[in-house]
Design an enzyme around this catalytic site. Structure first.
Site, mmCIF file in Angstrom:
data_model
loop_
_atom_site.group_PDB
_atom_site.id
_atom_site.type_symbol
_atom_site.label_atom_id
_atom_site.label_comp_id
_atom_site.label_asym_id
_atom_site.label_seq_id
_atom_site.Cartn_x
_atom_site.Cartn_y
_atom_site.Cartn_z
ATOM 1 N N CYS A 1 0.859 -1.190 0.000
ATOM 2 C CA CYS A 1 0.000 0.000 0.000
ATOM 3 C C CYS A 1 0.889 1.231 0.000
ATOM 4 O O CYS A 1 0.637 2.213 -0.707
ATOM 5 C CB CYS A 1 -0.882 0.036 1.246
ATOM 6 S SG CYS A 1 -1.700 -1.516 1.657
ATOM 7 N N CYS B 1 2.309 2.991 -3.231
ATOM 8 C CA CYS B 1 1.514 4.014 -3.915
ATOM 9 C C CYS B 1 1.202 5.205 -3.019
ATOM 10 O O CYS B 1 1.228 6.347 -3.461
ATOM 11 C CB CYS B 1 0.191 3.428 -4.414
ATOM 12 S SG CYS B 1 0.405 2.213 -5.718
ATOM 13 N N HIS B 2 0.870 4.910 -1.750
ATOM 14 C CA HIS B 2 0.319 5.973 -0.898
ATOM 15 C C HIS B 2 1.342 6.625 0.014
ATOM 16 O O HIS B 2 1.065 7.674 0.584
ATOM 17 C CB HIS B 2 -0.814 5.419 -0.037
ATOM 18 C CG HIS B 2 -2.001 4.937 -0.815
ATOM 19 N ND1 HIS B 2 -2.842 5.790 -1.481
ATOM 20 C CD2 HIS B 2 -2.469 3.691 -1.062
ATOM 21 C CE1 HIS B 2 -3.798 5.085 -2.095
ATOM 22 N NE2 HIS B 2 -3.582 3.797 -1.857
ATOM 23 N N ARG C 1 -21.544 -5.462 13.753
ATOM 24 C CA ARG C 1 -22.438 -4.842 14.744
ATOM 25 C C ARG C 1 -23.883 -4.826 14.236
ATOM 26 O O ARG C 1 -24.820 -5.141 14.954
ATOM 27 C CB ARG C 1 -21.940 -3.428 15.026
ATOM 28 C CG ARG C 1 -22.825 -2.561 15.892
ATOM 29 C CD ARG C 1 -22.915 -3.066 17.297
ATOM 30 N NE ARG C 1 -24.238 -3.629 17.577
ATOM 31 C CZ ARG C 1 -24.577 -4.192 18.724
ATOM 32 N NH1 ARG C 1 -23.714 -4.303 19.714
ATOM 33 N NH2 ARG C 1 -25.776 -4.668 18.900
ATOM 34 N N CYS D 1 -8.064 -1.879 -4.282
ATOM 35 C CA CYS D 1 -6.623 -1.606 -4.417
ATOM 36 C C CYS D 1 -5.850 -2.908 -4.541
ATOM 37 O O CYS D 1 -4.935 -3.017 -5.352
ATOM 38 C CB CYS D 1 -6.108 -0.809 -3.218
ATOM 39 S SG CYS D 1 -6.332 0.970 -3.405
ATOM 40 N N CYS E 1 -34.541 -0.034 13.172
ATOM 41 C CA CYS E 1 -33.374 0.619 13.764
ATOM 42 C C CYS E 1 -33.814 1.917 14.438
ATOM 43 O O CYS E 1 -33.380 2.256 15.537
ATOM 44 C CB CYS E 1 -32.337 0.944 12.690
ATOM 45 S SG CYS E 1 -32.048 -0.340 11.461
ATOM 46 N N CYS F 1 -35.254 1.995 18.054
ATOM 47 C CA CYS F 1 -34.283 2.001 19.150
ATOM 48 C C CYS F 1 -33.384 3.239 19.107
ATOM 49 O O CYS F 1 -33.206 3.915 20.109
ATOM 50 C CB CYS F 1 -33.447 0.732 19.118
ATOM 51 S SG CYS F 1 -34.409 -0.692 19.697
ATOM 52 N N HIS F 2 -32.806 3.539 17.944
ATOM 53 C CA HIS F 2 -31.714 4.516 17.922
ATOM 54 C C HIS F 2 -32.149 5.967 17.704
ATOM 55 O O HIS F 2 -31.399 6.870 18.028
ATOM 56 C CB HIS F 2 -30.671 4.099 16.895
ATOM 57 C CG HIS F 2 -30.004 2.806 17.266
ATOM 58 N ND1 HIS F 2 -29.251 2.674 18.417
ATOM 59 C CD2 HIS F 2 -29.997 1.589 16.681
ATOM 60 C CE1 HIS F 2 -28.786 1.417 18.499
ATOM 61 N NE2 HIS F 2 -29.245 0.738 17.458
ATOM 62 N N CYS G 1 -27.452 -6.456 15.761
ATOM 63 C CA CYS G 1 -28.737 -5.788 16.007
ATOM 64 C C CYS G 1 -29.855 -6.522 15.271
ATOM 65 O O CYS G 1 -30.945 -6.708 15.808
ATOM 66 C CB CYS G 1 -28.675 -4.314 15.609
ATOM 67 S SG CYS G 1 -27.812 -3.284 16.832
#
Lengths: 257, 124
Positions: A72, A75-76, A214, A110, A173, A176-177, A218
């Site tokens: 990586c 290139c970077h 995650r 990449c 979702c 709850c959130h 849920c």
């Protein structure tokens, strides 16, 4: 009179749909819902278990891979300069892929195109390590999802999925959130569901995990069939969550209970 | 089991029998079966982890008749179309259910009756 009543109904339904969205000033990272000990574990790099992955990721960043034997870094260059703020912009529309991709998919593009190396699987140690290393360079940077017409459909789909009820328990979702953050679900505080810490170390997993892991948790809680890793649904949800958290500070690698 | 909604209640027991309140209590506090305490709290001093998304179950037996409690559990959407409380005994109106739960109600008829019998013992 009739028009007035109709307008009232219209206004009320608009309010019913939007009243629940969290005002910018009220947004709180999942960090703020944790106990002091867990917070301290996150903020002190020497106790944050996610930092081990970041170190692994740093080594992978420098390691030549694939048929072209390029790293990586070939290139970077210096990640602390060149990767600063990058994770805060993903998911984003990618012209080569012709679709919205998340950070893990961008890393794999990449590998495919520039390193001629095999794809890394979702949740594999190496992809989590590289993602955590890249995301670490954005710590403290504000989430900055581009206003890009090419992502508009995915964003719309993500918003729709966030608000749609699903699973045997018929929850969404948003229930709850948006509507119940800060309440207790059983013994657990419901956070606002922001994506600013991923990939992160979760004490319950005893491991690093991605945002999609995650979200699968849920969905399993809702007794819904989780979307598959890398699916357009999950990318759309991730994009919507990042847009919803626009401007909030990145914390990766965060720690969560 | 078929059931008949009359007003805000289902008068007849789903099994034709009264439920068992002891078993009902076990279901209500269970994190795998009833899931009630994810959202509700109630008069359960030994249960440390109780939810705050819904009203306390304390006194439910004073506020509601057996028939009203039964409809509330079977399909609360009939009482409040926007309720977040799951419908424990109907299958329609849900999407993307995990395969292991597909085509199953959350509780069966006997379990509903047990929970109803237990809730009716909750008096202030």
């Amino acid at each position: 009179m009739k028009i007035g009543a109709a307008l009232c109904v219209l206004l009320l339904s608009v309010i019913a749909v939007h009243a629940a969205e969290i005002a910018t000033a009220d947004r709180k990272s999942g960090f703020e819902f944790m106990g002091r000990d867990t917070q301290a574990m996150q903020t002190d790099d020497t106790s944050n278990p996610g930092m081990l992955n970041v170190l692994d990721g740093g080594a992978l960043w420098e390691r030549p891979e694939g048929a072209d034997k390029k790293a990586c870094a070939s290139c970077h260059g210096d990640a602390s300069q060149r990767m600063k703020g990058v994770a805060a912009r993903y998911p984003a529309f990618d012209a080569t892929a012709g679709q919205v991709v998340d950070l893990g998919q961008r890393i794999n593009l990449c590998r495919r195109d520039h390193q001629k190396a095999p794809e890394l699987a979702y949740e594999s140690r190496d992809l989590l390590a590289l993602s955590a290393f890249v995301a670490r360079q954005s710590r403290g940077q504000p989430i900055a999802i581009a206003d890009d017409a090419r992502s508009a459909n995915a964003l719309m789909q993500g918003r729709k999925l966030f608000n749609e009820r699903m699973g045997q328990l018929n929850l969404s979702c948003a229930i709850c959130h948006d509507d119940n953050w800060g309440q207790k679900l059983g013994g657990t505080s419901i956070p606002q569901g922001h994506p600013n810490g991923y990939p992160l170390y979760r004490l319950e997993w005893q491991a690093m995990g991605s945002l999609q892991r995650r979200l699968r948790n849920c969905m399993i809680g809702m007794r819904a069939e989780p979307f598959s890793y890398g699916s357009s649904e999950f990318i759309a949800l991730e994009l919507f969550l990042m847009q919803r958290a626009q401007g909030m500070a990145m914390e990766s690698p965060a720690v969560r209970p | 089991m078929p059931f008949k909604v009359e007003g805000d209640a289902i008068q007849r027991s789903l099994t034709g029998q009264p439920g068992d309140p002891t078993e009902g209590r076990r279901i209500v506090i269970s994190r795998q079966t009833g899931l009630c305490l994810l959202c509700h709290s109630g008069p359960f001093p030994d249960e440390r982890f109780q939810g705050t998304l819904a009203p306390s179950l304390a006194g439910a037996g004073t506020r509601w008749t057996l028939g009203q409690l039964r409809l509330r559990l079977v399909d609360g959407r009939r009482l409040n179309p926007d309720t977040i409380m799951p419908s424990y005994y109907v299958l329609d109106g849900v999407v993307r259910v995990a395969p292991s739960f597909a085509a199953k109600t959350i509780l069966n008829a006997a379990q509903i009756e047990d929970v109803v019998a237990f809730l009716s013992t909750l008096r202030d």
